[in-house]
Design a protein around this motif. Sequence first.
Motif, PDB file in Angstrom:
ATOM      1  N   GLY C  38       0.861  -1.189   0.000  1.00 28.74           N
ATOM      2  CA  GLY C  38       0.000   0.000   0.000  1.00 28.74           C
ATOM      3  C   GLY C  38       0.888   1.225   0.000  1.00 28.74           C
ATOM      4  O   GLY C  38       2.041   1.154   0.415  1.00 28.74           O
ATOM      5  N   ALA C  42      -0.902   4.671   3.964  1.00 27.47           N
ATOM      6  CA  ALA C  42      -2.086   3.851   3.731  1.00 27.47           C
ATOM      7  C   ALA C  42      -2.613   3.234   5.021  1.00 27.47           C
ATOM      8  O   ALA C  42      -3.754   2.797   5.086  1.00 27.47           O
ATOM      9  N   LYS C  44      -0.533   0.979   6.885  1.00 28.97           N
ATOM     10  CA  LYS C  44       0.172  -0.284   7.140  1.00 28.97           C
ATOM     11  C   LYS C  44       0.820  -0.277   8.525  1.00 28.97           C
ATOM     12  O   LYS C  44       0.644  -1.196   9.323  1.00 28.97           O
ATOM     13  N   GLU C 206      -3.403  -5.867   0.401  1.00 29.04           N
ATOM     14  CA  GLU C 206      -3.198  -4.487   0.034  1.00 29.04           C
ATOM     15  C   GLU C 206      -4.148  -3.627   0.863  1.00 29.04           C
ATOM     16  O   GLU C 206      -5.313  -3.965   1.033  1.00 29.04           O
ATOM     17  N   SER C 208      -6.055  -0.305   0.813  1.00 29.54           N
ATOM     18  CA  SER C 208      -6.439   0.744  -0.109  1.00 29.54           C
ATOM     19  C   SER C 208      -7.648   1.453   0.471  1.00 29.54           C
ATOM     20  O   SER C 208      -8.623   0.821   0.859  1.00 29.54           O
ATOM     21  N   HIS C 215      -4.558  -9.229  -2.146  1.00 24.47           N
ATOM     22  CA  HIS C 215      -4.047  -8.652  -3.370  1.00 24.47           C
ATOM     23  C   HIS C 215      -4.200  -9.644  -4.522  1.00 24.47           C
ATOM     24  O   HIS C 215      -3.815 -10.798  -4.404  1.00 24.47           O
TER      25      HIS C 215
END
Lengths: 216, 237, 233
Positions: C38, C42, C44, C206, C208, C215
Amino acid sequence: MRKDLRLELRSGESTLALLALSMLVLVVLVFALGAARVRSVDAAAGALWVAMVFAGMLGANRALLAERDNGAIRGLLLSPLDPSTLYAAKLCAALIFMAVAEVGAVILMVLFFNLDFDASMARLAPILVLGAIGFSALATLLSAITGRTRGGDMLLPILAVPIFVPALIAGVKASAAALAGAPFESMGDWLKIMIAFDVLFVTAGYLLFEHVVGGE
Amino acid sequence: MNNPTIRNWLGFSTLALMLASLFMVFDYVPPDAEMGIAQLIFYYHVPLAWVAFASFGLVAIAGIFYLWLGDQLWDDLGYAAAETGMVFCTLMIIAGSIWAKPIWGTWWTWDSRLTMTFILWLMYGGYLMLRASADDTPQVARFGAVIGIVAAMDVPIVIVSVRLWRTIHPAVLVTKQGTHGLEDPRMVWTLLVSLTAFTLLWAWFLMLRFTQLRTRSRMSKLAGRIALATVAASDPK
Amino acid sequence: MPAPVVETRSLAKTYGPAVVLREVQLRLLAGAGAFIIGGNGAGKSTLLRILAGLEAPSDGQALVFGQDTRRLAARYRRRIGLMAHQSFLYPNLTARENLEFYAELYSLADPRACAHQWLGRVGLAEVADTRVRAFSRGMEQRLSVARAMLAEPALLLLDEPFASLDHDGAEIVAALIRGAVERGACVLATTHGIPEIDGVELAVFEISRGRLMQHAHKEEVRRGGRIRSLLGR
């Protein structure tokens, strides 16, 4: 705690800075009080405690800075170490650190205020130790707070000094008495106040530390 | 507690009692034989002192509950109490100072009670500075709670130490000989009315500020939820 | 079915009006290796910090070893290894002293031997007695990985483990991650690109717009069945 001490010894700079600061405070006070008052033990005791409070503040800020540098305090919180144990370790380190500064300040005080190294020093020692315990207990707890807020370095004295006042009053009075050669019995009340302050704030720090270092 | 009706009633009764206490102080009560008219400020000074100390006690109690239960409500209460307490404490010091000038011949002296009040004022000033210098996160709320508790714990030791240090403050209401006591029953009545008036004023201020802080907490919580909902609504299906 | 090492239930994190994480449902079993990709900001790192118990979720729950991360007892904390953006290292201590200190904190049997061993593993044996202050970013990163893995945690959380590492360094760290997965630890790491570690089945997620999604990577689809079983779905 061993790590804190080693850090201090390693950098060395803060210990030196502390001694330099104590010396400057004493010099400033000698000038501020004028030659006549420099003869009095009251002035000497007062100056000693001013130097001590400054040194303690600097020491507490320094100790926290080391933890803040790379976020090491998080590493400690993440470890199986108990926050109360962490407090105890920090307190011990601060205490030893302050004791060193005190020894330096006392030597300078004797020199600057024309005192003698005699039996009164032996009576002064426990008073200073009690003061150092109280101040370290308070400053260790509060610096964990101020270290994590904006403008924290300024906030530490603003928060710590008023709370420290009772121990300060008692400490100055008892120190002046000790320097004047009074026996221990005559300062019983002051010593009791200092002991009460120490017990209260070590306990409070021990119990409350987990709340100030906890996650954000 | 957040009921506007209660708040309005509190406001109106405060107003009524304040007027009553003004009347009693200036028209009803006989001035003190020795101190003369300056003594009248006593009827404001004592109630101010009482509510100031009560607020600081409340800060500590709210702090304990906040650390224990973690409910934002307690932090809002503690913060509101600290702010109101600070206002009343400042007024108390000013009122005392005005009284001290003609009676003691000085605005300020390092008497034990004055010293203690001043230290208290400094402590809560520090508390408010801490709150002002940081965002309102749960972390800062915990900091506030800890300082509130520590400061309150310190108060008894401060009292003992400054009393040993020196004192010249008149011991009103605690004296046994009655030398500085309130001889006239009218004095007692005036003091009681003033005490009630200031307590209500304090409760009213506290409630207003508390309600405001509650609303702010709720709004920031809602803002988070709205943001979540907004992002979720714009998800590509 | 074994209890998951990591489990989040509609986890959300907001900072005021900013939404960082939402509806995060993550389940990882022991022996699972997962990467989160990401963009910057984002969320993470936030997710890793929440799982380590350093931050509280705004909504939902994060469970590690079945325990709520907001109140992790010491015996669960010691089974988590976090390598964050900040290295947690003391710049005024040497590499060896740093590792020995953390080894003592985790009450490992022989802190000195342990520190020595890990210094060798991350290729820092030659600079063991240099202060961390003088380290390059990449060296600090290696030491930081060693610090996180010192106590052989059952859950390893690595934030950008490959950042600022040279080729050798990246190989070493990849090998360490493989080793950890093989001994049955659960590894969750963040990274920018899609990682490849030989011999390890990696799940890739991921983040998002605050949401965590599997992903859709070609290889992942191919290996999907195996990953699914590792993740406990």
